[in-house]
Design an enzyme around this catalytic site. Structure first.
Site, PDB file in Angstrom:
ATOM      1  N   GLN A  46      -4.498  -4.962   7.167  1.00  0.00           N
ATOM      2  CA  GLN A  46      -5.551  -5.840   6.660  1.00  0.00           C
ATOM      3  C   GLN A  46      -5.677  -7.137   7.463  1.00  0.00           C
ATOM      4  O   GLN A  46      -6.624  -7.887   7.246  1.00  0.00           O
ATOM      5  CB  GLN A  46      -5.281  -6.193   5.191  1.00  0.00           C
ATOM      6  CG  GLN A  46      -5.442  -5.030   4.237  1.00  0.00           C
ATOM      7  CD  GLN A  46      -6.870  -4.512   4.182  1.00  0.00           C
ATOM      8  OE1 GLN A  46      -7.829  -5.232   4.446  1.00  0.00           O
ATOM      9  NE2 GLN A  46      -7.015  -3.241   3.852  1.00  0.00           N
ATOM     10  N   LYS A  52     -10.212  -0.594  10.657  1.00  0.00           N
ATOM     11  CA  LYS A  52     -10.319  -1.797   9.827  1.00  0.00           C
ATOM     12  C   LYS A  52     -10.619  -3.030  10.681  1.00  0.00           C
ATOM     13  O   LYS A  52     -10.694  -4.142  10.172  1.00  0.00           O
ATOM     14  CB  LYS A  52      -9.042  -1.998   9.022  1.00  0.00           C
ATOM     15  CG  LYS A  52      -8.814  -0.908   7.964  1.00  0.00           C
ATOM     16  CD  LYS A  52      -7.630  -1.225   7.098  1.00  0.00           C
ATOM     17  CE  LYS A  52      -7.113  -0.018   6.331  1.00  0.00           C
ATOM     18  NZ  LYS A  52      -7.874   0.274   5.126  1.00  0.00           N
ATOM     19  N   CYS A  66      -4.845   2.314  -3.795  1.00  0.00           N
ATOM     20  CA  CYS A  66      -3.600   2.850  -3.224  1.00  0.00           C
ATOM     21  C   CYS A  66      -2.431   1.890  -3.408  1.00  0.00           C
ATOM     22  O   CYS A  66      -1.518   1.841  -2.567  1.00  0.00           O
ATOM     23  CB  CYS A  66      -3.748   3.188  -1.744  1.00  0.00           C
ATOM     24  SG  CYS A  66      -4.896   4.510  -1.408  1.00  0.00           S
ATOM     25  N   HIS A 109       0.870  -1.182   0.000  1.00  0.00           N
ATOM     26  CA  HIS A 109       0.000   0.000   0.000  1.00  0.00           C
ATOM     27  C   HIS A 109       0.910   1.236   0.000  1.00  0.00           C
ATOM     28  O   HIS A 109       2.019   1.191   0.535  1.00  0.00           O
ATOM     29  CB  HIS A 109      -0.832  -0.054   1.285  1.00  0.00           C
ATOM     30  CG  HIS A 109      -1.904   0.982   1.402  1.00  0.00           C
ATOM     31  ND1 HIS A 109      -1.652   2.276   1.783  1.00  0.00           N
ATOM     32  CD2 HIS A 109      -3.240   0.905   1.198  1.00  0.00           C
ATOM     33  CE1 HIS A 109      -2.810   2.943   1.813  1.00  0.00           C
ATOM     34  NE2 HIS A 109      -3.774   2.139   1.459  1.00  0.00           N
ATOM     35  N   ASP A 158       3.181  -4.559   8.038  1.00  0.00           N
ATOM     36  CA  ASP A 158       1.988  -3.725   7.911  1.00  0.00           C
ATOM     37  C   ASP A 158       0.781  -4.632   8.136  1.00  0.00           C
ATOM     38  O   ASP A 158       0.424  -5.440   7.287  1.00  0.00           O
ATOM     39  CB  ASP A 158       1.973  -3.096   6.509  1.00  0.00           C
ATOM     40  CG  ASP A 158       0.665  -2.380   6.195  1.00  0.00           C
ATOM     41  OD1 ASP A 158      -0.285  -2.451   6.995  1.00  0.00           O
ATOM     42  OD2 ASP A 158       0.601  -1.743   5.126  1.00  0.00           O
TER      43      ASP A 158
HETATM   44  C1  PLP Z   1      -2.306  -2.842   3.500  1.00  0.00           C
HETATM   45  C2  PLP Z   1      -2.619  -1.490   4.034  1.00  0.00           C
HETATM   46  N1  PLP Z   1      -1.660  -0.784   4.641  1.00  0.00           N
HETATM   47  C3  PLP Z   1      -1.886   0.431   5.156  1.00  0.00           C
HETATM   48  C4  PLP Z   1      -3.118   1.025   5.072  1.00  0.00           C
HETATM   49  C5  PLP Z   1      -3.313   2.392   5.641  1.00  0.00           C
HETATM   50  O1  PLP Z   1      -4.192   2.387   6.708  1.00  0.00           O
HETATM   51  P1  PLP Z   1      -4.727   3.751   7.306  1.00  0.00           P
HETATM   52  O2  PLP Z   1      -5.193   4.575   6.164  1.00  0.00           O
HETATM   53  O3  PLP Z   1      -5.834   3.330   8.215  1.00  0.00           O
HETATM   54  O4  PLP Z   1      -3.606   4.390   8.047  1.00  0.00           O
HETATM   55  C6  PLP Z   1      -4.150   0.346   4.436  1.00  0.00           C
HETATM   56  C7  PLP Z   1      -5.481   0.975   4.298  1.00  0.00           C
HETATM   57  O5  PLP Z   1      -6.100   0.999   3.258  1.00  0.00           O
HETATM   58  C8  PLP Z   1      -3.898  -0.944   3.911  1.00  0.00           C
HETATM   59  O6  PLP Z   1      -4.861  -1.630   3.296  1.00  0.00           O
END
Ligand code: PLP
Lengths: 415, 143
Positions: free
Chosen positions: A212, A235, A373, A132, A209
């Site tokens: 998810q 999430k 993203c 992401h 990370d």
């Molecule tokens: C794999 C992954 N990493 C990071 C994020 C970023 O999360 P946040 O926008 O809640 O900080 C997301 C959110 O879409 C994600 O799917």
């Protein structure tokens, strides 16, 4: 905090569970809502909504500061949630849980603080091709500042990580591996324990990370062994604007503070400031107490249902949807790794995801379309985006049938 | 025809549709019938980066009137581009700058007007107005 629950004996009876989520009974475009955008954010159970209202109606005050009753009670509740998170991810200590605005800020915290003292010119940071933007851009910024190099581990055509390439890319200059637990676009579940083990063999620090992963599977940071694990509450059925960074105690202790301000200090004179200990060293300023309380309620809620039961039901939904979508020759599933979480990216025969998404939306089904993203991943796959349906434990097979009807409608429009 | 005349004609066309499906079928038809853009204008510099669909917008100026052509990889977006071109192409920079985009709300395309960057519609309108401003300046300097 009192948590209102559906009858736990009903297990994952969808009707009982759905009744806990008020938004699921609303309509969109005059049709009952089918919410399949859970990878973007999950809906909130009444228990979380009640916890937020409860906090602001009966507990609101600043934490760690006052001797007065409310401040003490708020502080207790705030710190209790830290322990809940600790147990939820099985961290060794509660002070290894740092509150942040979310997963993105948790990653940025590591990039800014750990990166400041551990990454230098010519060093390498290794990410994967399915990250992401939140797990790409902070490292790019760090590399730019330090003259370090960002390396990207390739994927197999099915969307799983090329572990041979990964092992080969761990070199003497690699300082950090930053890889997602679950891909938000492909659904791939990465072998994070093995990823960590291989990195540690070479003395390399690992950040996972977990944005998810937390809602779909049991996460055990000690078992994984990683130094850092980042995630967002929204999430995992909790509020937006709150999340956490797990960091190993010794690693966090060796890091410089992230931001300066109140809370993070022990004593301040104009000549010198002594920093507070963990976790407060990394939590400058008044924290987001209300949403922390909401996060705690969300973890209580899913713990009461049981993450294993959630995982089992979501797996059933994934299999059902995969079977339905695979049966349609006009549909191409993007991401077919053997280990997948409950989300499916797909394309319908030459139809632009935006066109398809617009029609699917009008059929009352909320899916995500676009690059999610993960633009470099899309570029790598040679596509401009996908349609993504991501399932939660409150979803049903009937709802997947509604998606299939919506797809038929898309085909009527465009094919 | 004045811009307002075209836009009110567009509004009445859309008023005749009973449901969203007719509306989108019409937009898709408009998308498919959008006159082809000259391939040489489908370049990076004419690209309007919406988050989801790519839109190329080219503007030509004959000294008096501005002429737009466009393309997109999404059909609905092309339909919207067709509507915008029908409304704004072939007018003077001043007319374009003075015009209102309210008609897009009236025809119920508000979902495409939200600033979510979900498609290029807002950016297309912005770009159309920017071109008009640039040509107005150019014409003024030329005089
Ligand atoms: C794999 C992954 N990493 C990071 C994020 C970023 O999360 P946040 O926008 O809640 O900080 C997301 C959110 O879409 C994600 O799917």
């Amino acid at each position: 905090m009192n948590v209102k629950l559906h009858n736990p004996d009903k297990g994952t009876d969808p009707e009982a569970i759905r009744a806990d989520f008020p938004i699921l009974s609303r309509k969109v475009h005059n049709k009952p809502l089918v919410y399949f955008d859970n990878a973007a954010t999950t809906q909130k159970p009444q228990a979380v909504i009640d916890a937020l209202v409860g906090y602001y109606t009966g507990l609101n005050s600043n934490v760690h500061r006052g001797v007065h009753y409310l401040s003490q009670q708020a502080t207790i509740a705030f710190e209790e949630v830290r322990q809940k998170i600790q147990h939820f991810v099985n961290a060794k200590f509660s002070h290894e849980i740092i509150y942040t605005r979310g997963c993105t800020e948790a990653i940025n915290l590591v990039a800014a603080s750990w990166g400041k003292v551990n990454v230098g010119k010519g060093d390498e940071i290794l990410i994967s091709g399915m990250e992401h933007h939140s797990n790409i851009v902070p490292w790019q910024m760090l590399c730019e500042e330090k003259g370090a190099v960002l390396k990207v581990c390739p994927l197999h055509p099915d969307g799983s990580l090329d572990m041979e390439a990964y092992a080969a890319m761990l070199g003497s200059k690699t300082r950090l591996v930053a890889i997602t637990h679950i891909s938000n676009t492909l659904g791939t579940i990465n072998p994070v324990k093995e990823i960590t083990r291989l990195a540690h063999e070479k003395g390399i620090t690992v950040l996972i990370d977990g944005a998810q992963a937390l809602s779909h599977m049991k996460v055990d940071v000690q078992d994984i062994g990683c130094e850092f694990y980042a995630f967002s509450a929204h999430k995992v059925y909790g509020p937006m604007g709150i999340g956490a960074l797990y960091g190993k105690e010794d690693v966090l202790n060796a890091m410089p503070p992230y931001q300066g301000g109140g809370e993070m200090i022990k004593s301040v004179t104009f000549e010198k400031t002594l920093y507070n200990e963990l976790p407060f060293k990394f939590e400058a300023g008044t924290p987001n107490v209300g949403d922390v309380i909401g996060f705690g309620a969300a973890l209580d809620y899913i713990s009461a249902i049981g993450i294993e039961r959630i995982a089992a039901w979501e797996h059933e939904l994934l299999c059902y949807a995969t079977e339905k979508l695979s049966a349609d020759p006009a549909i191409r599933i993007i991401g077919t790794a053997p280990e997948k979480a409950s989300l499916i990216s797909f394309l319908i025969n030459g139809i632009h995801p935006f066109d398809a998404g617009t029609i699917i939306d009008h059929m009352g089904v909320a899916v995500r379309t676009g690059t999610h993203c993960t633009q470099p991943l899309m570029d790598g796959l040679g596509i401009s985006g996908t349609i993504r349906a991501s399932f939660a434990f409150y979803n049903t097979k009937q709802e997947i049938d509604r998606l299939m009807e919506a797809i038929e409608k898309v085909k009527e429009f465009f094919l | 025809m004045k811009i307002e005349e075209t836009t009110s004609a567009i509004v009445s066309e859309f008023e005749s549709f009973d449901d969203w499906m007719d509306k989108y079928n019409y937009l898709i038809e408009l998308g498919k019938s959008l006159p082809l853009i000259d391939e040489k204008y489908k370049v990076e510099s004419n690209l309007i980066q919406g988050c989801q669909s790519r839109v190329w917008l080219h503007a030509g100026f004959d000294g008096t009137l501005v002429h737009f052509t466009a393309d997109s990889d999404a059909v609905i977006t092309k339909g919207i581009a067709n509507l915008l071109i029908r409304a704004f192409s072939g007018h003077t920079p001043q007319e374009i700058l003075d015009s209102s985009t309210e008609f897009l709300k009236e025809i119920g395309l508000t979902e495409h007007l939200s600033p979510t960057r979900s498609n290029g519609m807002l950016s297309m309108i912005k770009q159309i107005k920017m071109y008009a401003l640039a040509f107005k300046t150019k014409a003024a300097m030329g005089n």
